[in-house]
Design a protein around this motif. Sequence first.
Motif, PDB file in Angstrom:
ATOM      1  N   VAL A   1       0.875  -1.174   0.000  1.00  0.00           N
ATOM      2  CA  VAL A   1       0.000   0.000   0.000  1.00  0.00           C
ATOM      3  C   VAL A   1       0.917   1.230   0.000  1.00  0.00           C
ATOM      4  CG1 VAL A   1      -1.812   1.257   1.221  1.00  0.00           C
ATOM      5  CG2 VAL A   1      -1.741  -1.253   1.340  1.00  0.00           C
ATOM      6  N   PRO A   2       1.234   1.744  -1.183  1.00  0.00           N
ATOM      7  CA  PRO A   2       2.172   2.863  -1.259  1.00  0.00           C
ATOM      8  C   PRO A   2       1.788   4.011  -0.321  1.00  0.00           C
ATOM      9  CG  PRO A   2       1.703   2.032  -3.440  1.00  0.00           C
ATOM     10  CD  PRO A   2       0.745   1.347  -2.485  1.00  0.00           C
ATOM     11  N   GLY A   3       2.764   4.458   0.440  1.00  0.00           N
ATOM     12  CA  GLY A   3       2.557   5.571   1.345  1.00  0.00           C
ATOM     13  C   GLY A   3       2.022   5.183   2.709  1.00  0.00           C
ATOM     14  N   ALA A   4       1.628   3.928   2.889  1.00  0.00           N
ATOM     15  CA  ALA A   4       1.108   3.504   4.191  1.00  0.00           C
ATOM     16  C   ALA A   4       2.238   3.483   5.215  1.00  0.00           C
ATOM     17  CB  ALA A   4       0.480   2.120   4.090  1.00  0.00           C
ATOM     18  N   THR A   5       1.893   3.829   6.425  1.00  0.00           N
ATOM     19  CA  THR A   5       2.850   3.753   7.529  1.00  0.00           C
ATOM     20  C   THR A   5       2.200   2.995   8.678  1.00  0.00           C
ATOM     21  OG1 THR A   5       2.095   5.850   8.477  1.00  0.00           O
ATOM     22  CG2 THR A   5       3.954   5.955   6.945  1.00  0.00           C
ATOM     23  N   VAL A   6       3.018   2.572   9.596  1.00  0.00           N
ATOM     24  CA  VAL A   6       2.544   1.869  10.782  1.00  0.00           C
ATOM     25  C   VAL A   6       2.797   2.777  11.971  1.00  0.00           C
ATOM     26  CG1 VAL A   6       2.935  -0.148  12.252  1.00  0.00           C
ATOM     27  CG2 VAL A   6       2.931  -0.403   9.786  1.00  0.00           C
ATOM     28  N   ASP A   7       1.785   2.898  12.833  1.00  0.00           N
ATOM     29  CA  ASP A   7       1.955   3.780  13.985  1.00  0.00           C
ATOM     30  C   ASP A   7       3.078   3.271  14.888  1.00  0.00           C
ATOM     31  OD1 ASP A   7       1.061   1.899  15.865  1.00  0.00           O
ATOM     32  OD2 ASP A   7      -0.898   2.783  16.081  1.00  0.00           O
ATOM     33  N   GLN A   8       3.542   4.130  15.739  1.00  0.00           N
ATOM     34  CA  GLN A   8       4.668   3.822  16.609  1.00  0.00           C
ATOM     35  C   GLN A   8       4.231   3.746  18.071  1.00  0.00           C
ATOM     36  OE1 GLN A   8       7.853   3.217  15.101  1.00  0.00           O
ATOM     37  NE2 GLN A   8       6.373   3.140  13.440  1.00  0.00           N
ATOM     38  N   ASP A   9       3.061   3.200  18.314  1.00  0.00           N
ATOM     39  CA  ASP A   9       2.532   3.052  19.671  1.00  0.00           C
ATOM     40  C   ASP A   9       3.257   1.891  20.351  1.00  0.00           C
ATOM     41  OD1 ASP A   9       1.094   2.522  21.987  1.00  0.00           O
ATOM     42  OD2 ASP A   9      -0.855   2.796  21.043  1.00  0.00           O
ATOM     43  N   ALA A  10       4.330   2.203  21.051  1.00  0.00           N
ATOM     44  CA  ALA A  10       5.185   1.174  21.645  1.00  0.00           C
ATOM     45  C   ALA A  10       4.430   0.259  22.604  1.00  0.00           C
ATOM     46  CB  ALA A  10       6.368   1.832  22.364  1.00  0.00           C
ATOM     47  N   GLU A  11       3.514   0.806  23.369  1.00  0.00           N
ATOM     48  CA  GLU A  11       2.750  -0.018  24.318  1.00  0.00           C
ATOM     49  C   GLU A  11       1.864  -1.023  23.598  1.00  0.00           C
ATOM     50  OE1 GLU A  11       3.119  -0.278  27.566  1.00  0.00           O
ATOM     51  OE2 GLU A  11       4.728   1.189  27.416  1.00  0.00           O
ATOM     52  N   ALA A  12       1.189  -0.593  22.536  1.00  0.00           N
ATOM     53  CA  ALA A  12       0.312  -1.490  21.778  1.00  0.00           C
ATOM     54  C   ALA A  12       1.111  -2.602  21.107  1.00  0.00           C
ATOM     55  CB  ALA A  12      -0.483  -0.700  20.741  1.00  0.00           C
ATOM     56  N   TRP A  13       2.260  -2.255  20.540  1.00  0.00           N
ATOM     57  CA  TRP A  13       3.087  -3.264  19.889  1.00  0.00           C
ATOM     58  C   TRP A  13       3.686  -4.223  20.913  1.00  0.00           C
ATOM     59  CZ3 TRP A  13       2.987  -4.572  14.975  1.00  0.00           C
ATOM     60  CH2 TRP A  13       2.441  -3.667  14.063  1.00  0.00           C
ATOM     61  N   ALA A  14       4.105  -3.723  22.059  1.00  0.00           N
ATOM     62  CA  ALA A  14       4.638  -4.603  23.111  1.00  0.00           C
ATOM     63  C   ALA A  14       3.564  -5.574  23.583  1.00  0.00           C
ATOM     64  CB  ALA A  14       5.173  -3.774  24.278  1.00  0.00           C
ATOM     65  N   ALA A  15       2.346  -5.081  23.754  1.00  0.00           N
ATOM     66  CA  ALA A  15       1.237  -5.947  24.178  1.00  0.00           C
ATOM     67  C   ALA A  15       0.950  -7.014  23.128  1.00  0.00           C
ATOM     68  CB  ALA A  15      -0.015  -5.108  24.446  1.00  0.00           C
ATOM     69  N   ALA A  16       1.015  -6.652  21.855  1.00  0.00           N
ATOM     70  CA  ALA A  16       0.772  -7.618  20.786  1.00  0.00           C
ATOM     71  C   ALA A  16       1.840  -8.702  20.763  1.00  0.00           C
ATOM     72  CB  ALA A  16       0.720  -6.900  19.438  1.00  0.00           C
ATOM     73  N   VAL A  17       3.078  -8.329  21.019  1.00  0.00           N
ATOM     74  CA  VAL A  17       4.167  -9.299  21.063  1.00  0.00           C
ATOM     75  C   VAL A  17       3.988 -10.240  22.253  1.00  0.00           C
ATOM     76  CG1 VAL A  17       6.665  -9.512  21.490  1.00  0.00           C
ATOM     77  CG2 VAL A  17       5.822  -7.936  19.750  1.00  0.00           C
ATOM     78  N   ARG A  18       3.654  -9.664  23.407  1.00  0.00           N
ATOM     79  CA  ARG A  18       3.406 -10.503  24.600  1.00  0.00           C
ATOM     80  C   ARG A  18       2.275 -11.489  24.339  1.00  0.00           C
ATOM     81  NH1 ARG A  18       4.506  -5.773  27.366  1.00  0.00           N
ATOM     82  NH2 ARG A  18       2.324  -5.148  27.437  1.00  0.00           N
ATOM     83  N   GLU A  19       1.207 -11.005  23.730  1.00  0.00           N
ATOM     84  CA  GLU A  19       0.051 -11.861  23.438  1.00  0.00           C
ATOM     85  C   GLU A  19       0.431 -12.986  22.469  1.00  0.00           C
ATOM     86  OE1 GLU A  19      -4.051 -11.261  21.069  1.00  0.00           O
ATOM     87  OE2 GLU A  19      -3.626  -9.771  22.617  1.00  0.00           O
ATOM     88  N   ALA A  20       1.191 -12.645  21.435  1.00  0.00           N
ATOM     89  CA  ALA A  20       1.622 -13.646  20.456  1.00  0.00           C
ATOM     90  C   ALA A  20       2.501 -14.713  21.088  1.00  0.00           C
ATOM     91  CB  ALA A  20       2.362 -12.977  19.305  1.00  0.00           C
ATOM     92  N   ALA A  21       3.235 -14.320  22.111  1.00  0.00           N
ATOM     93  CA  ALA A  21       4.129 -15.258  22.802  1.00  0.00           C
ATOM     94  C   ALA A  21       3.391 -16.034  23.909  1.00  0.00           C
ATOM     95  CB  ALA A  21       5.306 -14.511  23.403  1.00  0.00           C
ATOM     96  N   GLY A  22       2.094 -15.747  24.052  1.00  0.00           N
ATOM     97  CA  GLY A  22       1.317 -16.439  25.075  1.00  0.00           C
ATOM     98  C   GLY A  22       1.516 -15.899  26.471  1.00  0.00           C
ATOM     99  N   ARG A  23       2.016 -14.668  26.562  1.00  0.00           N
ATOM    100  CA  ARG A  23       2.258 -14.056  27.866  1.00  0.00           C
ATOM    101  C   ARG A  23       1.352 -12.858  28.113  1.00  0.00           C
ATOM    102  NH1 ARG A  23       8.405 -12.643  27.864  1.00  0.00           N
ATOM    103  NH2 ARG A  23       7.452 -11.188  26.471  1.00  0.00           N
ATOM    104  N   GLY A  24       0.396 -12.658  27.229  1.00  0.00           N
ATOM    105  CA  GLY A  24      -0.414 -11.454  27.326  1.00  0.00           C
ATOM    106  C   GLY A  24      -1.732 -11.678  27.918  1.00  0.00           C
TER     107      GLY A  24
END
Length: 99
Positions: free
Chosen positions: A76-99
């Motif tokens: 998607v040309p021009g698309a960016t991903v937000d830099q919400d560190a807390e949301a991304w950290a929570a997603a990583v924890r959840e994916a690892a089964g620790r969330g």
Amino acid sequence: MSGMGGSHEGGPTLGVDDVRAALGEELFATVARRCLEATEGIGGRALRRTLGEDAVDRVAGMACARALGQKLSEAVPGATVDQDAEAWAAAVREAAGRG
């Protein structure tokens, strides 16, 4: 968590939930787990000692955001991903089964 964050001059800004929905849960979880494993392997112990217990999740989350953001901007040309560190950290924890 975050949702469609709006747009900037060229394309939308995607939140972690938008990225998860676009990729599908299985692919998203695989990428998130790999980012977490790589961060742990690179220096998880040092990150925790220096920056606190949640540092590995935060660094892995931002690595995941960056990696996925680069790939999504190709699709998607021009698309960016937000830099919400807390949301991304929570997603990583959840994916690892620790969330």
